[in-house]
Design an enzyme around this catalytic site. Structure first.
Site, short mmCIF file in Angstrom:
data_model
loop_
_atom_site.label_atom_id
_atom_site.label_comp_id
_atom_site.label_asym_id
_atom_site.label_seq_id
_atom_site.Cartn_x
_atom_site.Cartn_y
_atom_site.Cartn_z
N ASP A 12 0.86 -1.18 0.00
CA ASP A 12 0.00 0.00 0.00
C ASP A 12 0.90 1.24 0.00
O ASP A 12 2.01 1.20 0.53
CB ASP A 12 -0.89 -0.02 1.25
CG ASP A 12 -1.67 1.26 1.42
OD1 ASP A 12 -2.43 1.62 0.51
OD2 ASP A 12 -1.50 1.92 2.47
N ASP A 14 0.05 5.04 0.81
CA ASP A 14 -0.09 6.05 1.86
C ASP A 14 -0.21 5.42 3.25
O ASP A 14 -1.11 4.61 3.49
CB ASP A 14 -1.30 6.94 1.57
CG ASP A 14 -1.19 7.60 0.20
OD1 ASP A 14 -0.18 8.27 -0.03
OD2 ASP A 14 -2.10 7.41 -0.63
N GLN A 56 -7.13 5.51 -4.51
CA GLN A 56 -6.92 6.95 -4.70
C GLN A 56 -8.25 7.63 -4.98
O GLN A 56 -8.54 8.08 -6.08
CB GLN A 56 -5.92 7.19 -5.84
CG GLN A 56 -4.51 6.74 -5.50
CD GLN A 56 -3.91 7.53 -4.35
OE1 GLN A 56 -4.05 8.75 -4.25
NE2 GLN A 56 -3.23 6.83 -3.45
N SER A 57 -9.09 7.70 -3.93
CA SER A 57 -10.42 8.29 -4.08
C SER A 57 -10.36 9.79 -4.37
O SER A 57 -11.36 10.37 -4.79
CB SER A 57 -11.27 8.02 -2.84
OG SER A 57 -10.75 8.72 -1.71
N CYS A 93 -6.75 2.39 -7.66
CA CYS A 93 -8.19 2.47 -7.88
C CYS A 93 -8.59 3.94 -7.86
O CYS A 93 -8.36 4.62 -6.84
CB CYS A 93 -8.94 1.71 -6.78
SG CYS A 93 -10.73 1.98 -6.88
N CYS A 107 -11.88 -3.06 -8.00
CA CYS A 107 -10.47 -2.69 -7.81
C CYS A 107 -10.21 -1.96 -6.50
O CYS A 107 -9.07 -1.86 -6.08
CB CYS A 107 -9.96 -1.87 -9.00
SG CYS A 107 -10.76 -0.30 -9.31
N ARG A 108 -11.24 -1.46 -5.85
CA ARG A 108 -11.03 -0.73 -4.59
C ARG A 108 -10.83 -1.72 -3.45
O ARG A 108 -11.67 -2.57 -3.19
CB ARG A 108 -12.20 0.19 -4.30
CG ARG A 108 -11.98 1.04 -3.05
CD ARG A 108 -13.06 2.10 -2.87
NE ARG A 108 -12.82 2.81 -1.64
CZ ARG A 108 -11.93 3.79 -1.48
NH1 ARG A 108 -11.21 4.17 -2.52
NH2 ARG A 108 -11.74 4.37 -0.31
N LYS A 109 -9.69 -1.60 -2.76
CA LYS A 109 -9.48 -2.47 -1.60
C LYS A 109 -10.61 -2.21 -0.59
O LYS A 109 -11.00 -1.07 -0.42
CB LYS A 109 -8.12 -2.16 -0.95
CG LYS A 109 -6.93 -2.51 -1.84
CD LYS A 109 -5.60 -2.14 -1.22
CE LYS A 109 -5.43 -0.65 -1.15
NZ LYS A 109 -4.15 -0.22 -0.58
N ASP A 134 -1.44 -0.64 5.85
CA ASP A 134 -1.69 -0.08 7.18
C ASP A 134 -3.15 -0.15 7.61
O ASP A 134 -3.49 0.38 8.68
CB ASP A 134 -1.19 1.37 7.24
CG ASP A 134 -1.99 2.32 6.36
OD1 ASP A 134 -2.43 1.90 5.27
OD2 ASP A 134 -2.19 3.48 6.76
#
Length: 191
Positions: A12, A14, A56-57, A93, A107-109, A134
């Site tokens: 991951d 960030d 990455q919303s 994502c 695709c979004r975790k 994290d």
């Protein structure tokens, strides 16, 4: 002659690889977590491919553009390469979460779509791979993809919603521990 699929470490971005600066696209603000580069370099030396897997919303929310994010990705890739860590890829994502924080795409975790995409593109063996993140969404994405998962506790997880798929194989607080878990508990992968 075709090579056997490689093991990988999916990371991951960030709060795991770099300090969490919300919605950052400024390369000057990229600061690696302590000892992350050394740990990743050791994992590369052991034969692991390294890929970044990130939600990455901010793209969906209009907080930054795709071009700005891609420029940040190129800067991150250059800095990793300079530290001896070639990147198999940066998978992101661009979608936002649903009203209750749930994924609205594959695709979004915590969904495993990005890990599957990376595995297919780079011939990676998910059953011999690890996901490091994290949050428990990172853990769940890794487990859903068939990887082992490590929760890197940098303070990113705030909900602590428990479920079998959200149980990490290891819970650590340093990158030295990340590398130790992977290199000590798993035979060196074939390259």
């Amino acid at each position: 002659m075709s090579h056997a699929p490689r093991a990988a470490v999916f990371v991951d971005k960030d709060g795991t690889l770099v300090k969490n600066v919300p919605y950052n696209v400024d390369p000057a603000l990229l600061q690696f977590e302590p000892r992350a580069l050394e740990a990743l370099s050791a994992l590369v030396a052991a034969g692991y491919a390294i890929a970044i897997i990130t939600n990455q919303s901010g793209l969906a929310r209009g907080l930054f553009t795709l071009n700005e994010f891609k420029a940040l990705g190129r800067a991150l890739q250059r800095r990793l390469q300079a530290a001896g860590v070639p990147l198999a890829g940066l998978y992101f994502c661009p979608h936002g979460p649903g009203p209750e924080g749930e994924p609205t795409c594959s695709c979004r975790k915590p969904m495993p779509g990005l890990l599957h995409r990376a595995a297919q593109a780079h011939r990676l063996d998910l059953s011999r791979s690890w996901m490091v993140g994290d949050t428990l969404d990172d853990v769940e994405a890794g487990r859903r993809a068939g990887c082992r998962s490590i929760l890197y506790d940098s303070g990113g997880e705030t909900v602590w919603r428990s479920a079998p798929l959200r149980k990490p194989h290891a819970h650590v607080s340093s990158w030295d521990q990340v590398a130790g878990v992977i290199l000590e508990e798993v035979p060196t992968p074939c390259v």
